[in-house]
Design a protein around this motif. Sequence first.
Motif, mmCIF file in Angstrom:
data_model
loop_
_atom_site.group_PDB
_atom_site.id
_atom_site.type_symbol
_atom_site.label_atom_id
_atom_site.label_comp_id
_atom_site.label_asym_id
_atom_site.label_seq_id
_atom_site.Cartn_x
_atom_site.Cartn_y
_atom_site.Cartn_z
ATOM 1 N N ILE A 210 0.855 -1.184 0.000
ATOM 2 C CA ILE A 210 0.000 0.000 0.000
ATOM 3 C C ILE A 210 0.891 1.234 0.000
ATOM 4 O O ILE A 210 1.863 1.309 0.759
ATOM 5 N N ILE A 211 0.578 2.181 -0.859
ATOM 6 C CA ILE A 211 1.288 3.458 -0.886
ATOM 7 C C ILE A 211 0.345 4.525 -0.363
ATOM 8 O O ILE A 211 -0.704 4.795 -0.962
ATOM 9 N N LEU A 212 0.687 5.104 0.777
ATOM 10 C CA LEU A 212 -0.094 6.186 1.371
ATOM 11 C C LEU A 212 0.584 7.500 1.011
ATOM 12 O O LEU A 212 1.666 7.813 1.506
ATOM 13 N N ALA A 213 -0.027 8.250 0.114
ATOM 14 C CA ALA A 213 0.606 9.442 -0.452
ATOM 15 C C ALA A 213 -0.147 10.703 -0.063
ATOM 16 O O ALA A 213 -1.370 10.704 0.098
ATOM 17 N N GLY A 214 0.608 11.771 0.078
ATOM 18 C CA GLY A 214 0.008 13.068 0.388
ATOM 19 C C GLY A 214 1.089 14.125 0.478
ATOM 20 O O GLY A 214 2.283 13.819 0.494
ATOM 21 N N VAL A 275 6.101 -0.803 7.954
ATOM 22 C CA VAL A 275 5.874 0.529 7.389
ATOM 23 C C VAL A 275 7.215 1.177 7.053
ATOM 24 O O VAL A 275 8.133 1.174 7.878
ATOM 25 N N ILE A 276 7.318 1.707 5.855
ATOM 26 C CA ILE A 276 8.478 2.499 5.435
ATOM 27 C C ILE A 276 8.021 3.947 5.375
ATOM 28 O O ILE A 276 7.252 4.339 4.495
ATOM 29 N N ASP A 277 8.460 4.731 6.348
ATOM 30 C CA ASP A 277 7.990 6.114 6.469
ATOM 31 C C ASP A 277 8.885 7.060 5.677
ATOM 32 O O ASP A 277 10.098 6.858 5.588
ATOM 33 N N SER A 278 8.275 8.083 5.097
ATOM 34 C CA SER A 278 8.997 9.083 4.287
ATOM 35 C C SER A 278 9.767 8.407 3.154
ATOM 36 O O SER A 278 10.972 8.586 2.990
ATOM 37 N N ALA A 279 9.055 7.626 2.362
ATOM 38 C CA ALA A 279 9.688 6.830 1.308
ATOM 39 C C ALA A 279 10.366 7.686 0.241
ATOM 40 O O ALA A 279 11.197 7.179 -0.524
ATOM 41 N N GLU A 280 10.037 8.988 0.180
ATOM 42 C CA GLU A 280 10.729 9.850 -0.794
ATOM 43 C C GLU A 280 12.228 9.888 -0.538
ATOM 44 O O GLU A 280 13.023 10.172 -1.445
ATOM 45 N N LYS A 281 12.652 9.574 0.707
ATOM 46 C CA LYS A 281 14.076 9.563 1.041
ATOM 47 C C LYS A 281 14.804 8.367 0.449
ATOM 48 O O LYS A 281 16.041 8.328 0.454
ATOM 49 N N ILE A 306 3.559 -0.994 3.951
ATOM 50 C CA ILE A 306 2.935 0.309 3.745
ATOM 51 C C ILE A 306 4.021 1.362 3.579
ATOM 52 O O ILE A 306 4.915 1.483 4.431
ATOM 53 N N PHE A 307 3.978 2.078 2.486
ATOM 54 C CA PHE A 307 4.868 3.207 2.251
ATOM 55 C C PHE A 307 4.109 4.502 2.516
ATOM 56 O O PHE A 307 2.968 4.650 2.076
ATOM 57 N N TYR A 313 7.137 12.074 -4.961
ATOM 58 C CA TYR A 313 7.862 10.819 -5.192
ATOM 59 C C TYR A 313 6.920 9.688 -5.599
ATOM 60 O O TYR A 313 7.355 8.588 -5.901
ATOM 61 N N LEU A 314 5.621 9.971 -5.660
ATOM 62 C CA LEU A 314 4.641 8.924 -5.896
ATOM 63 C C LEU A 314 4.863 8.199 -7.219
ATOM 64 O O LEU A 314 4.844 6.965 -7.272
ATOM 65 N N ASP A 315 5.086 8.928 -8.285
ATOM 66 C CA ASP A 315 5.274 8.291 -9.590
ATOM 67 C C ASP A 315 6.511 7.402 -9.615
ATOM 68 O O ASP A 315 6.488 6.304 -10.192
ATOM 69 N N ASP A 316 7.605 7.845 -8.985
ATOM 70 C CA ASP A 316 8.816 7.029 -8.938
ATOM 71 C C ASP A 316 8.570 5.729 -8.170
ATOM 72 O O ASP A 316 9.041 4.658 -8.575
#
Length: 429
Positions: A210-214, A275-281, A306-307, A313-316
């Motif tokens: 699951i990708i939780l984006a915002g 959970v992988i938090d702040s996946a943009e990093k 869960i990311f 960073y969502l598209d990547d």
Amino acid sequence: MIALNWNIFRSKFHLRERAAFESLAYVLFCYEHGIKVGIFRFKNQTGIETEPILHEGKLTGFQAKYYETKLSSNKDDIIDSLRKAKSKNPSLQKILLYTNQELSESRDKTKKKPVYHLAIEKVATELDIELEWRVNSHIEKQLSVPENDYLVSYFFETGTGIIDFLEQLKQHSAHILYAIHTDIPFAGGTIKIERPVAISSLNNSTAQVIILAGEGGSGKTALIKDSWPDNKPCYILKAAEFNRGSISEVLRQFGRFGLSDLIRAHSEEPEKIFVIDSAEKLADLENQDVFIELLSALIGSHWKIIFTTRLSYLDDLRFQMMEVYRQPFETITLGNLTTEELEELSRRFQFRLPAEHRLQQMLGNLFYMKEYLALYDTISEKIDFAKFRNILWQKRIQHSSFKKNNAHLEREKCFLQLAKNAAIPVAFL
């Protein structure tokens, strides 16, 4: 076959031996009967340690009896507990009695069972209870199978074991979430932003990934905290923590165990979450293989992953899931509050929204709403976007309350230089 070292057990659980033995008996009872989700129990339950279960047509319970003295000296205690068990559970048909003491043979060479043993079983028969003993030989056998290695390590070995490792990882997760606020202080109280639809989507999703984006500040990690389960394994690491040479280095901070131990410890759990938090990093990692190794192991072992990520960073992340791992996923987007939701909060908690529409939209982000309400008594509803931004710049970037040796100006220069460096594209030679 292992040998149980009760001296180590007593040393590790000094003054807590009885409670520790009850925990061991509970896990072994569940293991023997194939129970993976636990058994209901009441606080200070009488007679048996949990509610009985139905097994092979018989209502079955268990007792855990840890003694420092011989069983013959504790005959009356065992008989009393059998009577209490039947009194509280009239339909009870069978009891497994776990004890750390050995049953001795009769001194009478013509008999096998000693007098105390026969007396206990006589009472069990009178109560119409089938009594089965679980003594050292039974416990040794159950602890000798590989999936119970962690119990041996935790209860009967010195030093830290796999349970200590998992507890440290659990505590690390708790520390990450502790700093995350799920409400906003205002006027001596708090404002709680309820997200029932998003929480329901997160908890009820059947997707493994699951990708939780915002947007930053939209409350992604707060949503994770609000939906954090207490009845299943659940851990969280920040993406920046994977900036190490190997996955072993990442996990070494929690103990002497590694990824395979983590996977094996939870192999029998029907549900487990990472959970992988702040996946943009993840984009900043020098060695992506460290994270890839963890992700591959989790996917292969049926963990739910869960990311949380910023929209930028969502598209990547989607591309990586589809093209690199070929892993189906679900995206849950956490949007900012709408104008209608802001107006409802304003009416309910009695605060005025700024007149300027652009600033109103900005407050839809929970980070900016928190800052606005923190400054509420010092600003006017006529404040505009530019003035509010300047106040935040002084407060968050310059930290202007501390100006000794122009520290606030130096901090500003440093921040701008970091932003400039990050914006310079990498040149490939």
